[in-house]
Design a protein around this motif. Structure first.
Motif, PDB file in Angstrom:
ATOM      1  N   THR A 175      -1.029 -19.397 -28.738  1.00 16.07           N
ATOM      2  CA  THR A 175      -0.380 -18.072 -28.675  1.00 16.07           C
ATOM      3  C   THR A 175       0.347 -17.507 -29.994  1.00 16.07           C
ATOM      4  O   THR A 175       0.000 -16.367 -30.328  1.00 16.07           O
ATOM      5  CB  THR A 175       0.600 -17.865 -27.599  1.00 16.07           C
ATOM      6  OG1 THR A 175      -0.078 -18.280 -26.395  1.00 16.07           O
ATOM      7  CG2 THR A 175       1.108 -16.240 -27.444  1.00 16.07           C
ATOM      8  N   CYS A 190     -17.601 -17.598 -29.936  1.00 15.67           N
ATOM      9  CA  CYS A 190     -17.092 -16.000 -30.084  1.00 15.67           C
ATOM     10  C   CYS A 190     -17.956 -15.036 -29.849  1.00 15.67           C
ATOM     11  O   CYS A 190     -17.442 -13.712 -30.120  1.00 15.67           O
ATOM     12  CB  CYS A 190     -16.375 -16.196 -31.454  1.00 15.67           C
ATOM     13  SG  CYS A 190     -14.918 -17.310 -31.386  1.00 15.67           S
ATOM     14  N   PRO A 247     -11.428  -7.560 -30.752  1.00 12.99           N
ATOM     15  CA  PRO A 247     -11.604  -7.977 -29.223  1.00 12.99           C
ATOM     16  C   PRO A 247     -13.010  -7.837 -28.772  1.00 12.99           C
ATOM     17  O   PRO A 247     -13.603  -7.066 -29.389  1.00 12.99           O
ATOM     18  CB  PRO A 247     -10.683  -6.986 -28.673  1.00 12.99           C
ATOM     19  CG  PRO A 247      -9.968  -6.682 -29.547  1.00 12.99           C
ATOM     20  CD  PRO A 247     -10.549  -6.639 -30.898  1.00 12.99           C
ATOM     21  N   PRO A 248     -13.625  -8.549 -27.957  1.00 16.37           N
ATOM     22  CA  PRO A 248     -12.889  -9.869 -27.300  1.00 16.37           C
ATOM     23  C   PRO A 248     -13.061 -11.007 -28.129  1.00 16.37           C
ATOM     24  O   PRO A 248     -12.769 -11.907 -27.492  1.00 16.37           O
ATOM     25  CB  PRO A 248     -13.702  -9.821 -26.011  1.00 16.37           C
ATOM     26  CG  PRO A 248     -15.120  -9.265 -26.385  1.00 16.37           C
ATOM     27  CD  PRO A 248     -14.910  -8.264 -27.572  1.00 16.37           C
ATOM     28  N   ASP A 250     -11.307 -12.158 -30.455  1.00 16.34           N
ATOM     29  CA  ASP A 250     -10.019 -12.673 -30.736  1.00 16.34           C
ATOM     30  C   ASP A 250      -9.385 -13.613 -29.363  1.00 16.34           C
ATOM     31  O   ASP A 250      -9.215 -14.494 -29.721  1.00 16.34           O
ATOM     32  CB  ASP A 250      -8.997 -11.919 -31.130  1.00 16.34           C
ATOM     33  CG  ASP A 250      -8.751 -10.434 -30.030  1.00 16.34           C
ATOM     34  OD1 ASP A 250      -9.691 -10.375 -29.240  1.00 16.34           O
ATOM     35  OD2 ASP A 250      -7.770  -9.819 -30.219  1.00 16.34           O
ATOM     36  N   LEU A 251      -9.845 -12.804 -28.274  1.00 14.08           N
ATOM     37  CA  LEU A 251      -9.418 -13.491 -26.922  1.00 14.08           C
ATOM     38  C   LEU A 251     -10.236 -15.117 -27.047  1.00 14.08           C
ATOM     39  O   LEU A 251      -9.743 -15.924 -26.537  1.00 14.08           O
ATOM     40  CB  LEU A 251      -9.664 -12.750 -25.995  1.00 14.08           C
ATOM     41  CG  LEU A 251      -8.724 -11.641 -25.520  1.00 14.08           C
ATOM     42  CD1 LEU A 251      -9.056 -10.701 -24.520  1.00 14.08           C
ATOM     43  CD2 LEU A 251      -7.540 -12.123 -25.378  1.00 14.08           C
ATOM     44  N   ARG A 252     -11.467 -14.682 -27.135  1.00 16.74           N
ATOM     45  CA  ARG A 252     -12.331 -15.901 -27.060  1.00 16.74           C
ATOM     46  C   ARG A 252     -12.110 -17.076 -28.009  1.00 16.74           C
ATOM     47  O   ARG A 252     -12.142 -18.236 -27.675  1.00 16.74           O
ATOM     48  CB  ARG A 252     -13.914 -15.554 -27.406  1.00 16.74           C
ATOM     49  CG  ARG A 252     -14.517 -14.706 -26.455  1.00 16.74           C
ATOM     50  CD  ARG A 252     -15.966 -14.292 -26.801  1.00 16.74           C
ATOM     51  NE  ARG A 252     -16.411 -13.371 -26.223  1.00 16.74           N
ATOM     52  CZ  ARG A 252     -17.337 -12.260 -26.517  1.00 16.74           C
ATOM     53  NH1 ARG A 252     -17.469 -12.131 -27.710  1.00 16.74           N
ATOM     54  NH2 ARG A 252     -17.705 -11.443 -25.632  1.00 16.74           N
ATOM     55  N   ARG A 277      -8.854 -17.651 -29.319  1.00 15.15           N
ATOM     56  CA  ARG A 277      -7.661 -18.394 -28.693  1.00 15.15           C
ATOM     57  C   ARG A 277      -7.670 -19.191 -27.493  1.00 15.15           C
ATOM     58  O   ARG A 277      -7.132 -20.311 -27.379  1.00 15.15           O
ATOM     59  CB  ARG A 277      -6.680 -17.392 -28.704  1.00 15.15           C
ATOM     60  CG  ARG A 277      -5.854 -16.817 -29.907  1.00 15.15           C
ATOM     61  CD  ARG A 277      -4.914 -16.029 -29.620  1.00 15.15           C
ATOM     62  NE  ARG A 277      -4.555 -14.993 -30.877  1.00 15.15           N
ATOM     63  CZ  ARG A 277      -3.695 -15.713 -31.715  1.00 15.15           C
ATOM     64  NH1 ARG A 277      -3.151 -16.959 -31.580  1.00 15.15           N
ATOM     65  NH2 ARG A 277      -3.304 -15.217 -32.960  1.00 15.15           N
ATOM     66  N   GLN A 278      -8.692 -18.697 -26.520  1.00 14.06           N
ATOM     67  CA  GLN A 278      -9.110 -19.652 -25.516  1.00 14.06           C
ATOM     68  C   GLN A 278      -9.835 -20.842 -25.885  1.00 14.06           C
ATOM     69  O   GLN A 278      -9.417 -22.038 -25.116  1.00 14.06           O
ATOM     70  CB  GLN A 278      -9.819 -18.731 -24.497  1.00 14.06           C
ATOM     71  CG  GLN A 278      -9.129 -17.897 -23.887  1.00 14.06           C
ATOM     72  CD  GLN A 278      -7.926 -18.251 -22.831  1.00 14.06           C
ATOM     73  OE1 GLN A 278      -8.461 -19.017 -21.835  1.00 14.06           O
ATOM     74  NE2 GLN A 278      -6.702 -17.925 -22.998  1.00 14.06           N
ATOM     75  N   THR A 308     -13.669  -9.715 -21.046  1.00 13.41           N
ATOM     76  CA  THR A 308     -12.444  -9.633 -20.600  1.00 13.41           C
ATOM     77  C   THR A 308     -11.579 -10.908 -20.587  1.00 13.41           C
ATOM     78  O   THR A 308     -12.361 -11.934 -20.318  1.00 13.41           O
ATOM     79  CB  THR A 308     -12.134  -8.662 -19.432  1.00 13.41           C
ATOM     80  OG1 THR A 308     -12.611  -9.442 -18.296  1.00 13.41           O
ATOM     81  CG2 THR A 308     -12.651  -7.490 -19.350  1.00 13.41           C
ATOM     82  N   PHE A 309     -10.434 -10.723 -20.749  1.00 10.57           N
ATOM     83  CA  PHE A 309      -9.640 -12.156 -20.356  1.00 10.57           C
ATOM     84  C   PHE A 309      -9.834 -12.719 -18.949  1.00 10.57           C
ATOM     85  O   PHE A 309     -10.131 -13.792 -18.765  1.00 10.57           O
ATOM     86  CB  PHE A 309      -8.226 -12.058 -20.566  1.00 10.57           C
ATOM     87  CG  PHE A 309      -7.493 -13.188 -19.999  1.00 10.57           C
ATOM     88  CD1 PHE A 309      -7.320 -14.373 -21.188  1.00 10.57           C
ATOM     89  CD2 PHE A 309      -6.859 -13.176 -19.065  1.00 10.57           C
ATOM     90  CE1 PHE A 309      -6.708 -15.501 -20.759  1.00 10.57           C
ATOM     91  CE2 PHE A 309      -6.026 -14.291 -18.736  1.00 10.57           C
ATOM     92  CZ  PHE A 309      -5.956 -15.489 -19.509  1.00 10.57           C
ATOM     93  N   ARG A 360     -10.539 -16.481 -18.043  1.00 13.38           N
ATOM     94  CA  ARG A 360      -9.124 -17.255 -17.372  1.00 13.38           C
ATOM     95  C   ARG A 360      -9.281 -18.473 -16.943  1.00 13.38           C
ATOM     96  O   ARG A 360      -8.225 -19.161 -16.811  1.00 13.38           O
ATOM     97  CB  ARG A 360      -8.497 -16.169 -16.694  1.00 13.38           C
ATOM     98  CG  ARG A 360      -9.252 -16.074 -15.213  1.00 13.38           C
ATOM     99  CD  ARG A 360      -8.279 -15.026 -14.312  1.00 13.38           C
ATOM    100  NE  ARG A 360      -9.144 -14.857 -13.259  1.00 13.38           N
ATOM    101  CZ  ARG A 360      -9.135 -15.661 -11.968  1.00 13.38           C
ATOM    102  NH1 ARG A 360      -8.817 -16.700 -12.225  1.00 13.38           N
ATOM    103  NH2 ARG A 360     -10.044 -15.499 -10.865  1.00 13.38           N
TER     104      ARG A 360
END
Length: 129
Positions: free
Chosen positions: A16, A40, A60-61, A63-65, A67-68, A110-111, A115
């Motif tokens: 995070t 990614c 996005p997305p 950046d979420l990929r 970090r996950q 999406t997140f 998740r």
């Protein structure tokens, strides 16, 4: 064989709070540029290098990929090493309806769609921590 023991809460905090370039650099060194690009959802693997050098920020997305992927890979790599982390990413996983985590990350929009990746990595590591 245990590579290192790292508190999962520390890894979650790092996922995070660390900068995108630090995260991209870690993944690039651990998995390789091609694999990070795949996860990614990128067509051009050179973009990962640009992220790692801080020249460009992922949109996005992606950046979420990123970090996950970082959190999941770091959990598995800390417990079992980078080779196992790569194998885990591309292996069919019953907790993910027999999909590979890498595939789900790549196509997640999406997140919510990604998740379950980190909890699945935690379950895989199990008693490793």
């Amino acid at each position: 064989m245990v590579a290192e023991l790292v508190d999962p809460n520390v890894i979650a905090h790092d996922a995070t709070t660390r900068s995108v370039d630090e995260i991209a650099r870690y993944l690039q060194e651990t998995l390789g540029q091609q694999i990070v690009a795949y996860v990614c959802g990128l067509k051009d693997p050179k973009m990962v290098g640009q992220w790692a050098r801080g020249k460009v920020e992922p949109r996005p997305p992606a950046d979420l990929r990123l970090r996950q992927a970082y959190e999941a890979v770091r959990l598995v790599a800390a417990a079992y090493g980078p080779g196992t982390a790569k194998a885990w990413l591309f292996g069919s996983n019953t907790r993910l309806d027999d999909e590979a985590p890498a595939y789900l990350l790549r196509y997640a929009k999406t997140f919510d769609a990604m998740r379950l990746i980190v909890p699945t990595a935690r379950a895989f590591v199990g008693g490793g921590f």
